[in-house]
Design an enzyme around this catalytic site. Structure first.
Site, PDB file in Angstrom:
ATOM      1  N   GLU A  23       7.333   2.355  -1.545  1.00  0.00           N
ATOM      2  CA  GLU A  23       6.367   3.432  -1.333  1.00  0.00           C
ATOM      3  C   GLU A  23       5.060   2.955  -0.717  1.00  0.00           C
ATOM      4  O   GLU A  23       4.393   3.701  -0.001  1.00  0.00           O
ATOM      5  CB  GLU A  23       6.103   4.165  -2.654  1.00  0.00           C
ATOM      6  CG  GLU A  23       7.261   5.016  -3.140  1.00  0.00           C
ATOM      7  CD  GLU A  23       8.325   4.222  -3.898  1.00  0.00           C
ATOM      8  OE1 GLU A  23       9.397   4.780  -4.183  1.00  0.00           O
ATOM      9  OE2 GLU A  23       8.067   3.029  -4.209  1.00  0.00           O
TER      10      GLU A  23
ATOM     11  N   HIS B  95     -12.185  -8.994   4.250  1.00  0.00           N
ATOM     12  CA  HIS B  95     -13.466  -9.587   3.857  1.00  0.00           C
ATOM     13  C   HIS B  95     -13.985 -10.551   4.917  1.00  0.00           C
ATOM     14  O   HIS B  95     -15.172 -10.894   4.907  1.00  0.00           O
ATOM     15  CB  HIS B  95     -13.335 -10.289   2.508  1.00  0.00           C
ATOM     16  CG  HIS B  95     -12.267 -11.336   2.454  1.00  0.00           C
ATOM     17  ND1 HIS B  95     -10.933 -11.028   2.363  1.00  0.00           N
ATOM     18  CD2 HIS B  95     -12.333 -12.688   2.478  1.00  0.00           C
ATOM     19  CE1 HIS B  95     -10.222 -12.137   2.320  1.00  0.00           C
ATOM     20  NE2 HIS B  95     -11.043 -13.159   2.400  1.00  0.00           N
TER      21      HIS B  95
ATOM     22  N   HIS C 125     -18.805 -12.854   3.512  1.00  0.00           N
ATOM     23  CA  HIS C 125     -17.793 -13.895   3.351  1.00  0.00           C
ATOM     24  C   HIS C 125     -17.748 -14.805   4.582  1.00  0.00           C
ATOM     25  O   HIS C 125     -16.770 -14.803   5.340  1.00  0.00           O
ATOM     26  CB  HIS C 125     -16.424 -13.249   3.128  1.00  0.00           C
ATOM     27  CG  HIS C 125     -16.319 -12.461   1.865  1.00  0.00           C
ATOM     28  ND1 HIS C 125     -16.853 -11.210   1.727  1.00  0.00           N
ATOM     29  CD2 HIS C 125     -15.736 -12.771   0.674  1.00  0.00           C
ATOM     30  CE1 HIS C 125     -16.601 -10.757   0.503  1.00  0.00           C
ATOM     31  NE2 HIS C 125     -15.923 -11.681  -0.150  1.00  0.00           N
TER      32      HIS C 125
ATOM     33  N   HIS D  63     -16.993 -18.919  -2.179  1.00  0.00           N
ATOM     34  CA  HIS D  63     -16.387 -17.683  -1.686  1.00  0.00           C
ATOM     35  C   HIS D  63     -17.355 -16.502  -1.848  1.00  0.00           C
ATOM     36  O   HIS D  63     -18.000 -16.334  -2.877  1.00  0.00           O
ATOM     37  CB  HIS D  63     -15.103 -17.393  -2.468  1.00  0.00           C
ATOM     38  CG  HIS D  63     -14.393 -16.153  -2.034  1.00  0.00           C
ATOM     39  ND1 HIS D  63     -13.462 -16.142  -1.017  1.00  0.00           N
ATOM     40  CD2 HIS D  63     -14.486 -14.861  -2.467  1.00  0.00           C
ATOM     41  CE1 HIS D  63     -13.004 -14.913  -0.852  1.00  0.00           C
ATOM     42  NE2 HIS D  63     -13.615 -14.126  -1.716  1.00  0.00           N
TER      43      HIS D  63
ATOM     44  N   PHE E 150       6.668   8.761  -7.792  1.00  0.00           N
ATOM     45  CA  PHE E 150       6.670   7.440  -7.173  1.00  0.00           C
ATOM     46  C   PHE E 150       5.460   7.218  -6.270  1.00  0.00           C
ATOM     47  O   PHE E 150       5.168   6.073  -5.885  1.00  0.00           O
ATOM     48  CB  PHE E 150       7.954   7.224  -6.365  1.00  0.00           C
ATOM     49  CG  PHE E 150       9.213   7.402  -7.174  1.00  0.00           C
ATOM     50  CD1 PHE E 150       9.190   7.312  -8.564  1.00  0.00           C
ATOM     51  CD2 PHE E 150      10.410   7.685  -6.556  1.00  0.00           C
ATOM     52  CE1 PHE E 150      10.350   7.483  -9.322  1.00  0.00           C
ATOM     53  CE2 PHE E 150      11.574   7.860  -7.298  1.00  0.00           C
ATOM     54  CZ  PHE E 150      11.544   7.755  -8.687  1.00  0.00           C
TER      55      PHE E 150
ATOM     56  N   GLN F 191      11.027  10.211 -13.994  1.00  0.00           N
ATOM     57  CA  GLN F 191      11.134  10.874 -12.691  1.00  0.00           C
ATOM     58  C   GLN F 191      10.138  12.021 -12.512  1.00  0.00           C
ATOM     59  O   GLN F 191      10.082  12.626 -11.448  1.00  0.00           O
ATOM     60  CB  GLN F 191      12.548  11.442 -12.507  1.00  0.00           C
ATOM     61  CG  GLN F 191      13.663  10.452 -12.810  1.00  0.00           C
ATOM     62  CD  GLN F 191      13.653   9.255 -11.901  1.00  0.00           C
ATOM     63  OE1 GLN F 191      13.862   9.384 -10.699  1.00  0.00           O
ATOM     64  NE2 GLN F 191      13.396   8.082 -12.462  1.00  0.00           N
TER      65      GLN F 191
END
Length: 611
Positions: free
Chosen positions: A354, A68, A28, A252, A379, A415
């Site tokens: 999280e 990148h 890149h 790109h 979670f 849950q």
């Protein structure tokens, strides 16, 4: 360096990025070229770093969130004298340290980046460690791309850093307008970014990213701004300096079409060397060690493994001054609150974010601390990419997921962690543990402490009677045979809550004249293959039972123990195949077909059927 030399250094970085990508045939370079002036000023004027001592406690930290742009990072290392030109041109080759996206194979790289949206959250963890744990004056600099500001994890990081007042953190946002396939959402609307970032309590500076004087002033302003992190929002041109690719779509992630012509247009190769400013001489904070005194529980005493986890973690924090606990605003449920009560200076509340929770732990770990991360097991699915990248970083994290399985009862399926064992088993080099007993839990919490890689401990909500005494040892990779005889006809392999159901099923089977061996497979990965092989030879039949989906959990771990070509026993696999609703724990286990009745019936069928 004066401004003219800074401009020349920026051009050198562009040229070297072009050369590296051209030698590799991939990479890149255009994303590197847009940020070259931003990084030239940082390296020459503001970064404090001893490249001969990458572990120096006073070193600043530089994270390429836009990983990148690695050709630019490696060009920086060359300009600082850390690598030579020959190594620069090994970019992306097999065996080279200069990988397509940065990893800690290079000693000057703290964490692996490349999955966008992760560098800034990890940078927040590094800055947080500097403020709260190390109490050292180093700064954390994070180069961000404008495309990745679409990631929610970036805004978790912006809000958390603003809330914590991390004035030792500077985000450098390279707004080059073009993403992977075309324009970004806000293109060159710097104020659109600034308004949003300021809303989270940051100081912002908007500049022309190709003006070294403006960049210099912005960094100085960032360092002089107290009580708030700073975002330097820089308007740049992707592929800057080369007409064939400058601000053009479709360039790109590709080498330049004519590298020689581009290098000539950029003024040719240069050999500028930067004497990076050294870090201050500082001393790391004390991290005392003492004897570990785990809580002790008597057999038969009813204790939830989540309670045992929290109390063992608090004890570990007393014995080891390097242990840090992080939680996602559920410490009352995960029981990390016990650590927070005893060691508030080493407890980090990450709130219900999280991704930032795990990223902060990665940053803390990069500073040599030993992080334990806790939240509901369900979670953790939100943070799976961060756990995956933590493994790429070689970051040793200890993760505890509570409220696992249908056994949590009436809270319902939202849950219930029912995929967590599979998710964590699939992480490279991971350890997956599922205790059923409080003493076992405490021993495993301690065993995780110095284990490399990602370690996962699954804990349960409800209390169950203890099965082991306080002196019982538990090795990672081991198991415990709880029932065994020379007449065993079937093996019941369980972990966590299903161990108690398996023991009850073995009692019922015994009343029917069927001898059942019971194995507590508390180490799901690595699994105790030797004990399973012995059980298969002795009984020929195995029932696996798990409070988890059938894919990727305990049953698969057992079957994989027989993937070496040896005869496979007859196996019945009990797992959660239904969609749970709200019910009591006992009702949930029965509805899922993993309670003692279901285990008894499955074992009975295996023994009775021919073959």
């Amino acid at each position: 360096m004066d401004l003219d030399h800074l401009r020349e250094l920026g051009q050198q970085l562009r040229v070297d990025a072009v050369r590296a990508a051209d030698a590799a045939g991939s990479g890149h370079p255009t994303s590197s070229m847009s940020a070259a002036d931003l990084m030239a000023v940082l390296l020459a004027r503001h970064l404090h770093y001893d490249f001969d001592r990458p572990d120096h406690p006073g070193n600043d930290h530089l994270v390429f969130s836009k990983g990148h742009a690695s050709p630019l990072l490696y060009a920086l290392f060359k300009a600082a004298g850390a690598i030579g030109d020959d190594e620069l041109l090994t970019f992306r080759r097999h065996g080279s340290r200069l990988e397509g996206h940065p990893t800690p194979r290079l000693p000057w790289v703290d964490v692996a980046t490349g999955s966008l949206g992760q560098g800034l959250p990890v940078g927040v963890g590094l800055a947080l460690a500097g403020k709260r744990l190390d109490r050292l004056p180093y700064r954390t600099w994070v180069l961000c791309g404008d495309s990745e500001l679409a990631e929610g994890s970036m805004w978790e990081a912006f809000e958390y850093a603003g809330h914590e007042g991390l004035d030792n953190l500077t985000a450098i946002v390279d707004v080059n307008r073009l993403g992977q396939r075309g324009p970004t959402r806000h293109e060159w609307d710097l104020d659109a970014y600034a308004r949003r970032i300021r809303a989270f309590g940051w100081h912002t500076v908007e500049i022309d990213g190709h003006d070294p004087a403006a960049v210099e002033a912005a960094y100085a302003e960032a360092k002089a701004t107290p009580h708030r992190p700073t975002a330097v929002i820089a308007r740049t041109l992707k592929g800057q300096g080369v007409d064939a690719v400058e601000d053009r779509e479709g360039a790109h992630g590709k080498p330049l079409p004519d590298a020689a012509e581009a290098i000539a247009e950029l003024g040719g190769q240069r050999a500028l060397r930067v004497d990076v400013q050294p870090p201050p001489e500082v001393r790391e904070s004390e991290r005392p060690l003492a004897d570990l005194r785990l809580p002790r529980y008597e057999p038969g005493e009813e204790v939830a493994t989540r309670d045992a986890y929290g109390r063992a973690l608090a004890a570990l924090g007393t014995a080891r001054g390097d242990v840090v606990a992080l939680d996602g605003e559920v410490s009352d449920s995960t029981r990390a609150k016990f650590f927070a009560q005893e060691h508030p200076d080493r407890f980090i509340e990450c709130y219900i974010a999280e991704q930032q929770l795990v990223a902060a732990a990665v940053g803390v770990r990069a500073r040599g601390w030993v992080p334990y991360v806790s939240t509901f097991g369900a979670f953790l699915t939100r943070a799976h990419d961060f756990l995956r990248m933590a493994a790429v970083s070689g970051a040793g994290l200890r993760v505890a997921g509570s409220h696992a399985g249908v056994a949590i009862g009436p809270d319902g399926p939202s849950q219930m962690a029912l995929e967590d064992l599979a998710m964590l088993r699939a992480v490279h080099g991971s350890t997956v543990l599922y205790p059923c007993d409080p003493n076992q839990t405490g021993r495993l919490v301690s065993a995780m402490c110095d284990r490399p890689g990602i370690s996962y401990l699954r804990t349960s909500r409800d209390a169950y009677p203890g099965l082991y005494g306080p002196e019982e040892p538990f090795a990672i990779g081991g198991s415990k045979v709880l029932r065994s005889s020379g007449e065993d006809q079937v093996t019941l392999a369980a972990a966590g809550v299903t161990v108690h159901e398996a023991l009850a099923a073995a009692d019922r089977l015994a009343e029917e004249g069927i001898a059942a061996r019971v194995i507590d497979l508390y180490s799901v990965k690595p699994v105790d293959a030797e004990t399973l092989h012995e059980a298969a030879r002795d009984t020929g039949r195995i029932v696996t039972v798990e409070d988890h989906r059938p894919e990727g959990g305990l049953g698969d771990a057992v079957l994989e123990a027989f993937a070496d070509g040896r005869p496979v026993p007859r196996v019945a696999r009990l797992a959660v195949r239904t969609m749970p609703d709200s019910a009591t724990a006992d009702e949930q286990l029965a509805a899922a077909g993993i309670d003692r009745e279901a285990i008894t019936a499955a074992a009975r069928r295996l023994v009775a059927s021919p073959g």
